[in-house]
Design a protein around this motif. Structure first.
Motif, PDB file in Angstrom:
ATOM      1  N   GLY A 170       0.661  -1.438   0.011  1.00 52.65           N
ATOM      2  CA  GLY A 170      -0.074   0.196  -0.139  1.00 52.65           C
ATOM      3  C   GLY A 170       0.949   1.155   0.004  1.00 52.65           C
ATOM      4  O   GLY A 170       2.024   1.301  -0.121  1.00 52.65           O
ATOM      5  N   LYS A 171       0.400   2.440   0.187  1.00 52.14           N
ATOM      6  CA  LYS A 171       0.981   3.712   0.010  1.00 52.14           C
ATOM      7  C   LYS A 171       1.267   3.911   1.412  1.00 52.14           C
ATOM      8  O   LYS A 171       0.856   3.556   2.528  1.00 52.14           O
ATOM      9  N   TRP A 172       2.409   4.880   1.600  1.00 50.60           N
ATOM     10  CA  TRP A 172       2.974   5.380   2.676  1.00 50.60           C
ATOM     11  C   TRP A 172       3.266   4.329   3.638  1.00 50.60           C
ATOM     12  O   TRP A 172       3.099   4.579   5.066  1.00 50.60           O
ATOM     13  N   THR A 173       3.640   3.172   3.390  1.00 49.28           N
ATOM     14  CA  THR A 173       4.077   2.017   4.184  1.00 49.28           C
ATOM     15  C   THR A 173       5.463   2.242   4.499  1.00 49.28           C
ATOM     16  O   THR A 173       6.375   2.742   3.895  1.00 49.28           O
ATOM     17  N   THR A 174       5.923   1.378   5.471  1.00 52.71           N
ATOM     18  CA  THR A 174       7.325   1.199   5.762  1.00 52.71           C
ATOM     19  C   THR A 174       7.579  -0.029   5.887  1.00 52.71           C
ATOM     20  O   THR A 174       6.959  -0.868   6.934  1.00 52.71           O
ATOM     21  N   ILE A 175       8.506  -0.722   5.225  1.00 49.91           N
ATOM     22  CA  ILE A 175       9.005  -2.314   5.099  1.00 49.91           C
ATOM     23  C   ILE A 175      10.345  -2.124   5.783  1.00 49.91           C
ATOM     24  O   ILE A 175      11.294  -1.555   5.071  1.00 49.91           O
ATOM     25  N   GLY A 176      10.375  -2.953   6.946  1.00 47.41           N
ATOM     26  CA  GLY A 176      11.694  -2.558   7.668  1.00 47.41           C
ATOM     27  C   GLY A 176      12.975  -3.461   6.957  1.00 47.41           C
ATOM     28  O   GLY A 176      12.884  -4.207   5.980  1.00 47.41           O
ATOM     29  N   ASP A 184       0.322  -9.527   0.901  1.00 48.63           N
ATOM     30  CA  ASP A 184      -0.031  -8.039   0.507  1.00 48.63           C
ATOM     31  C   ASP A 184       0.006  -7.072   1.819  1.00 48.63           C
ATOM     32  O   ASP A 184      -0.380  -7.594   3.026  1.00 48.63           O
ATOM     33  N   VAL A 185       0.401  -5.988   1.846  1.00 48.43           N
ATOM     34  CA  VAL A 185       0.645  -4.964   3.042  1.00 48.43           C
ATOM     35  C   VAL A 185      -0.432  -3.782   2.751  1.00 48.43           C
ATOM     36  O   VAL A 185      -0.563  -3.216   1.757  1.00 48.43           O
ATOM     37  N   PRO A 186      -1.204  -3.280   3.752  1.00 47.18           N
ATOM     38  CA  PRO A 186      -2.310  -2.261   3.510  1.00 47.18           C
ATOM     39  C   PRO A 186      -1.731  -0.877   3.713  1.00 47.18           C
ATOM     40  O   PRO A 186      -0.459  -0.785   4.094  1.00 47.18           O
ATOM     41  N   ASP A 187      -2.319  -0.170   3.259  1.00 49.52           N
ATOM     42  CA  ASP A 187      -1.898   1.416   3.463  1.00 49.52           C
ATOM     43  C   ASP A 187      -1.396   1.761   4.812  1.00 49.52           C
ATOM     44  O   ASP A 187      -1.822   1.413   5.808  1.00 49.52           O
ATOM     45  N   PHE A 188      -0.218   2.798   4.930  1.00 49.77           N
ATOM     46  CA  PHE A 188       0.196   3.177   6.291  1.00 49.77           C
ATOM     47  C   PHE A 188       0.736   2.035   7.165  1.00 49.77           C
ATOM     48  O   PHE A 188       1.302   2.329   8.192  1.00 49.77           O
ATOM     49  N   ALA A 189       0.784   0.836   6.953  1.00 45.23           N
ATOM     50  CA  ALA A 189       1.468  -0.159   7.522  1.00 45.23           C
ATOM     51  C   ALA A 189       2.889   0.040   8.057  1.00 45.23           C
ATOM     52  O   ALA A 189       3.711   0.285   6.944  1.00 45.23           O
ATOM     53  N   VAL A 190       3.512  -0.441   9.303  1.00 44.12           N
ATOM     54  CA  VAL A 190       4.764  -0.630   9.191  1.00 44.12           C
ATOM     55  C   VAL A 190       5.259  -2.228   9.465  1.00 44.12           C
ATOM     56  O   VAL A 190       4.518  -2.950  10.344  1.00 44.12           O
ATOM     57  N   VAL A 191       5.973  -2.878   8.684  1.00 46.95           N
ATOM     58  CA  VAL A 191       6.107  -4.194   8.639  1.00 46.95           C
ATOM     59  C   VAL A 191       7.483  -4.511   8.870  1.00 46.95           C
ATOM     60  O   VAL A 191       8.443  -4.079   8.224  1.00 46.95           O
ATOM     61  N   VAL A 192       7.764  -5.541   9.765  1.00 41.68           N
ATOM     62  CA  VAL A 192       9.029  -6.119   9.975  1.00 41.68           C
ATOM     63  C   VAL A 192       9.092  -7.530   9.976  1.00 41.68           C
ATOM     64  O   VAL A 192       8.236  -8.097  10.398  1.00 41.68           O
ATOM     65  N   ASN A 194      10.681 -11.678   9.118  1.00 36.42           N
ATOM     66  CA  ASN A 194      10.742 -12.833   8.258  1.00 36.42           C
ATOM     67  C   ASN A 194       9.882 -14.014   8.866  1.00 36.42           C
ATOM     68  O   ASN A 194      10.401 -14.692   9.804  1.00 36.42           O
ATOM     69  N   PRO A 195       8.550 -14.083   8.208  1.00 28.93           N
ATOM     70  CA  PRO A 195       7.879 -13.107   7.445  1.00 28.93           C
ATOM     71  C   PRO A 195       7.543 -12.038   8.075  1.00 28.93           C
ATOM     72  O   PRO A 195       7.385 -11.901   9.143  1.00 28.93           O
ATOM     73  N   GLY A 196       7.239 -11.279   7.144  1.00 28.16           N
ATOM     74  CA  GLY A 196       6.734  -9.759   7.628  1.00 28.16           C
ATOM     75  C   GLY A 196       5.515  -9.681   8.354  1.00 28.16           C
ATOM     76  O   GLY A 196       4.443 -10.173   8.045  1.00 28.16           O
ATOM     77  N   LYS A 197       5.645  -8.888   9.500  1.00 27.35           N
ATOM     78  CA  LYS A 197       4.200  -8.705  10.244  1.00 27.35           C
ATOM     79  C   LYS A 197       4.163  -7.188  10.509  1.00 27.35           C
ATOM     80  O   LYS A 197       4.911  -6.583  10.637  1.00 27.35           O
ATOM     81  N   ILE A 198       2.953  -6.838  10.451  1.00 33.05           N
ATOM     82  CA  ILE A 198       2.456  -5.439  10.817  1.00 33.05           C
ATOM     83  C   ILE A 198       2.671  -5.291  12.288  1.00 33.05           C
ATOM     84  O   ILE A 198       1.972  -5.953  13.166  1.00 33.05           O
ATOM     85  N   ILE A 199       3.591  -4.175  12.723  1.00 37.13           N
ATOM     86  CA  ILE A 199       3.570  -3.981  14.115  1.00 37.13           C
ATOM     87  C   ILE A 199       3.015  -2.487  14.400  1.00 37.13           C
ATOM     88  O   ILE A 199       2.700  -2.331  15.637  1.00 37.13           O
ATOM     89  N   LYS A 200       2.405  -1.625  13.504  1.00 36.97           N
ATOM     90  CA  LYS A 200       1.988  -0.402  13.747  1.00 36.97           C
ATOM     91  C   LYS A 200       1.595   0.163  12.706  1.00 36.97           C
ATOM     92  O   LYS A 200       1.810  -0.310  11.294  1.00 36.97           O
ATOM     93  N   TYR A 201       0.961   1.649  12.679  1.00 37.54           N
ATOM     94  CA  TYR A 201       0.507   2.007  11.481  1.00 37.54           C
ATOM     95  C   TYR A 201       1.155   3.548  11.492  1.00 37.54           C
ATOM     96  O   TYR A 201       1.195   4.205  12.574  1.00 37.54           O
ATOM     97  N   ASN A 202       1.558   4.010  10.182  1.00 40.36           N
ATOM     98  CA  ASN A 202       2.039   5.309  10.344  1.00 40.36           C
ATOM     99  C   ASN A 202       0.990   6.263  10.137  1.00 40.36           C
ATOM    100  O   ASN A 202      -0.101   5.943  10.013  1.00 40.36           O
ATOM    101  N   HIS A 203       1.108   7.666  10.461  1.00 39.55           N
ATOM    102  CA  HIS A 203       0.300   8.528  10.573  1.00 39.55           C
ATOM    103  C   HIS A 203      -0.165   8.618   8.992  1.00 39.55           C
ATOM    104  O   HIS A 203       0.514   8.591   8.172  1.00 39.55           O
ATOM    105  N   LYS A 204      -1.526   9.226   8.619  1.00 37.41           N
ATOM    106  CA  LYS A 204      -1.815   9.613   7.487  1.00 37.41           C
ATOM    107  C   LYS A 204      -1.476  10.807   6.951  1.00 37.41           C
ATOM    108  O   LYS A 204      -1.857  11.948   7.672  1.00 37.41           O
ATOM    109  N   ASN A 205      -0.743  10.937   6.054  1.00 37.14           N
ATOM    110  CA  ASN A 205      -0.237  12.322   5.595  1.00 37.14           C
ATOM    111  C   ASN A 205      -1.120  13.063   4.824  1.00 37.14           C
ATOM    112  O   ASN A 205      -0.584  13.995   4.271  1.00 37.14           O
TER     113      ASN A 205
END
Length: 206
Positions: A170-176, A184-192, A194-205
């Motif tokens: 998704g948009k404005w995500t962070t992949i560690g 697939d990764v949703p918008d604004f997610a922070v993923v870190v 192996n395998p990648g897991k969502i740990i939080k969400y970025n602010h919507k800019n």
């Protein structure tokens, strides 16, 4: 002159772009900055942006690594922008790279991949066939994207991350850094991880 470029932002990222341009026999005529700390960077004059006029609408590259700041600056400048592609990168003839984007040394961009505006494809990254990278993204060094991966606007993919084929990010995500993305990764997610897991969400800019 056609082979002269101007950079916006006297940063560490700027130093890399200077060397990319040198590799393709382009000259950097000056570095524009809103708040210059020094008069020169790598022997190139740093000029306060408010005290200069843009010489051409298509000879500027925004040399700032932060995706959000790059978008803000690009939205406030009426320019067509230039592209910087290192001479030691491998770009398919069928790939498309949009204005303002930068491709660093050792990058491979394969068949029918597309790179949006003002994105950074950093050293040694592999962008496989039919990948779609949107505007204002940063693909960090040694990232590997398998075929048909889609990266949304403003996303930062950390150093050494791997994304398997067909994944949509998704948009404005962070992949560690070093993450392995198999879903697939949703918008604004922070993923870190192996395998990648969502740990939080970025602010919507937006």
């Amino acid at each position: 002159m056609e082979n002269v470029r101007y950079l916006y932002g006297a940063s560490g990222h700027c130093k890399v772009i200077i060397e990319i341009l040198k590799s393709t026999n382009h000259k950097v005529g000056g570095i524009l900055d809103d708040d210059p700390k020094d008069n020169f960077l790598m022997d190139i004059p740093v000029i306060e942006f408010s005290k200069t006029e843009i010489l051409s609408s298509d000879n500027i590259i925004i040399s700032i690594g932060n995706n959000e700041i790059r978008k803000k600056i690009a939205s406030n400048i009426n320019a067509d922008f230039a592209i910087a592609i290192h001479s030691k990168s491998i770009i398919s003839e069928s790939a498309k790279i949009d204005k303002g984007s930068v491709v660093m040394a050792g990058v491979v961009i394969n068949a029918f991949a597309t790179i949006g505006k003002h994105s950074i494809i950093n050293s040694g990254s592999i962008i496989e066939h039919d990948c779609e990278i949107a505007d204002y993204c940063h693909i960090s060094p040694n990232v590997s994207l398998a075929g048909n991966v889609t990266i949304g606007e403003g996303t930062h993919v950390g150093i050494g991350a791997c994304i398997i084929q067909g994944i949509k990010i998704g948009k404005w995500t962070t992949i560690g850094a070093g993450s392995v993305i198999i879903d697939d990764v949703p918008d604004f997610a922070v993923v870190v991880g192996n395998p990648g897991k969502i740990i939080k969400y970025n602010h919507k800019n937006e």
